[in-house]
Scaffold this motif. Structure first.
Motif, PDB file in Angstrom:
ATOM      1  N   UNK A  38      41.468  41.091  30.955  1.00 42.09           N
ATOM      2  CA  UNK A  38      41.346  40.188  29.744  1.00 42.09           C
ATOM      3  C   UNK A  38      40.134  39.227  29.525  1.00 42.09           C
ATOM      4  N   UNK A  39      39.916  38.872  30.623  1.00 39.34           N
ATOM      5  CA  UNK A  39      38.972  37.607  30.288  1.00 39.34           C
ATOM      6  C   UNK A  39      37.340  38.607  30.903  1.00 39.34           C
ATOM      7  N   UNK A  40      37.584  39.345  31.549  1.00 44.77           N
ATOM      8  CA  UNK A  40      36.303  40.216  32.118  1.00 44.77           C
ATOM      9  C   UNK A  40      35.708  39.654  32.937  1.00 44.77           C
ATOM     10  N   UNK A  41      36.656  38.957  33.233  1.00 48.00           N
ATOM     11  CA  UNK A  41      36.674  38.010  35.261  1.00 48.00           C
ATOM     12  C   UNK A  41      37.431  39.233  36.078  1.00 48.00           C
ATOM     13  N   UNK A  42      36.959  39.184  37.252  1.00 44.59           N
ATOM     14  CA  UNK A  42      36.967  39.757  38.774  1.00 44.59           C
ATOM     15  C   UNK A  42      38.051  38.706  39.778  1.00 44.59           C
ATOM     16  N   UNK A  43      38.091  38.980  40.715  1.00 48.71           N
ATOM     17  CA  UNK A  43      38.631  38.631  41.850  1.00 48.71           C
ATOM     18  C   UNK A  43      38.411  39.367  42.748  1.00 48.71           C
ATOM     19  N   UNK A  44      38.113  38.844  44.476  1.00 42.51           N
ATOM     20  CA  UNK A  44      37.822  39.453  45.614  1.00 42.51           C
ATOM     21  C   UNK A  44      38.509  38.591  46.333  1.00 42.51           C
ATOM     22  N   UNK A  45      39.321  39.443  47.293  1.00 41.40           N
ATOM     23  CA  UNK A  45      39.613  38.284  47.904  1.00 41.40           C
ATOM     24  C   UNK A  45      39.695  38.678  49.604  1.00 41.40           C
ATOM     25  N   UNK A  46      39.347  37.974  50.640  1.00 44.84           N
ATOM     26  CA  UNK A  46      39.325  38.001  51.489  1.00 44.84           C
ATOM     27  C   UNK A  46      40.512  38.300  52.196  1.00 44.84           C
ATOM     28  N   UNK A  47      40.050  38.760  52.982  1.00 47.47           N
ATOM     29  CA  UNK A  47      40.802  39.094  54.452  1.00 47.47           C
ATOM     30  C   UNK A  47      42.055  37.603  54.681  1.00 47.47           C
ATOM     31  N   UNK A  48      40.732  36.281  54.993  1.00 48.20           N
ATOM     32  CA  UNK A  48      41.174  35.590  55.090  1.00 48.20           C
ATOM     33  C   UNK A  48      41.980  34.853  54.945  1.00 48.20           C
ATOM     34  N   UNK A  49      41.489  35.189  53.711  1.00 47.00           N
ATOM     35  CA  UNK A  49      42.936  34.246  52.681  1.00 47.00           C
ATOM     36  C   UNK A  49      43.996  35.349  51.791  1.00 47.00           C
ATOM     37  N   UNK A  50      43.907  36.364  52.796  1.00 42.89           N
ATOM     38  CA  UNK A  50      45.373  37.625  52.407  1.00 42.89           C
ATOM     39  C   UNK A  50      46.030  36.623  53.833  1.00 42.89           C
ATOM     40  N   UNK A  51      45.858  36.531  54.798  1.00 40.55           N
ATOM     41  CA  UNK A  51      46.263  35.739  55.850  1.00 40.55           C
ATOM     42  C   UNK A  51      47.064  34.240  55.709  1.00 40.55           C
ATOM     43  N   UNK A  52      45.871  33.729  54.791  1.00 40.92           N
ATOM     44  CA  UNK A  52      46.660  32.338  54.797  1.00 40.92           C
ATOM     45  C   UNK A  52      47.661  32.123  53.936  1.00 40.92           C
ATOM     46  N   UNK A  53      48.294  32.991  52.458  1.00 35.99           N
ATOM     47  CA  UNK A  53      48.939  33.006  51.542  1.00 35.99           C
ATOM     48  C   UNK A  53      49.901  33.839  52.125  1.00 35.99           C
ATOM     49  N   UNK A  54      49.801  34.450  53.257  1.00 39.09           N
ATOM     50  CA  UNK A  54      50.492  35.090  53.742  1.00 39.09           C
ATOM     51  C   UNK A  54      51.411  34.614  55.054  1.00 39.09           C
ATOM     52  N   UNK A  55      50.679  33.744  55.038  1.00 36.63           N
ATOM     53  CA  UNK A  55      51.261  32.870  56.259  1.00 36.63           C
ATOM     54  C   UNK A  55      51.604  31.443  55.765  1.00 36.63           C
ATOM     55  N   UNK A  56      51.295  31.000  54.219  1.00 36.29           N
ATOM     56  CA  UNK A  56      51.843  29.683  53.800  1.00 36.29           C
ATOM     57  C   UNK A  56      53.517  30.202  52.781  1.00 36.29           C
ATOM     58  N   UNK A  57      53.363  31.792  52.703  1.00 37.99           N
ATOM     59  CA  UNK A  57      54.845  32.785  51.975  1.00 37.99           C
ATOM     60  C   UNK A  57      55.148  33.232  52.972  1.00 37.99           C
ATOM     61  N   UNK A  58      55.667  33.189  54.560  1.00 39.29           N
ATOM     62  CA  UNK A  58      56.343  33.816  55.431  1.00 39.29           C
ATOM     63  C   UNK A  58      57.508  32.994  54.937  1.00 39.29           C
ATOM     64  N   UNK A  59      58.341  33.340  55.139  1.00 45.96           N
ATOM     65  CA  UNK A  59      59.431  33.038  55.554  1.00 45.96           C
ATOM     66  C   UNK A  59      60.132  34.025  56.165  1.00 45.96           C
ATOM     67  N   UNK A  60      61.372  34.345  57.509  1.00 44.76           N
ATOM     68  CA  UNK A  60      62.109  35.034  57.431  1.00 44.76           C
ATOM     69  C   UNK A  60      63.560  35.170  56.945  1.00 44.76           C
ATOM     70  N   UNK A  61      63.605  34.227  56.630  1.00 41.68           N
ATOM     71  CA  UNK A  61      65.594  34.300  56.147  1.00 41.68           C
ATOM     72  C   UNK A  61      64.983  34.341  54.364  1.00 41.68           C
TER      73      UNK A  61
END
Length: 115
Positions: A47-70
């Motif tokens: 809506x603000x005419x902005x875009x994001x590009x996400x690196x694979x490293x960021x996806x891996x980091x966010x996934x690691x931070x948010x990973x909880x098998x429980x």
């Protein structure tokens, strides 16, 4: 099922019509969920005419931070909110990110102009 039977009384177990056993999510599935959540963020800032590009490293980091098998994928949303959405909002309020910017989300959040 054996764990449920050892915890709950037989009278309760007999009243349950159906059992669904969930398998824990693996890291690849968590990465897919991270990407889906980041697509939601992209739609919100479009809506603000902005875009994001996400690196694979960021996806891996966010996934690691948010990973909880429980807890499955529940922590992923919170991690993205704290580490991406909040930082984007701060950058917009400080004037670091402007209309037409593409914001690179890596292990750090940075902006670069399209032009």
């Amino acid at each position: 099922m054996d764990a449920a039977r050892s915890i709950f009384r037989p009278e309760f177990m007999n009243r349950v019509d159906e059992y669904i056993v969930f398998q824990p999510l693996d890291r690849e599935q968590i990465s897919c969920i991270v990407r889906l959540q980041l697509e939601r963020v992209q739609k919100r800032i479009a809506d603000q005419k902005m875009k994001i590009q996400v690196s694979d490293a960021a996806v891996q980091l966010l996934g690691s931070l948010g990973y909880d098998p429980n807890y499955g994928a529940r922590p992923v949303k919170r991690v993205i909110q704290q580490n991406v959405e909040n930082e984007l909002a701060k950058g917009i309020l400080r004037g670091e990110f402007k209309d037409e910017d593409t914001i690179l989300i890596d292990t750090e959040v940075k902006a670069f102009s399209n032009g």
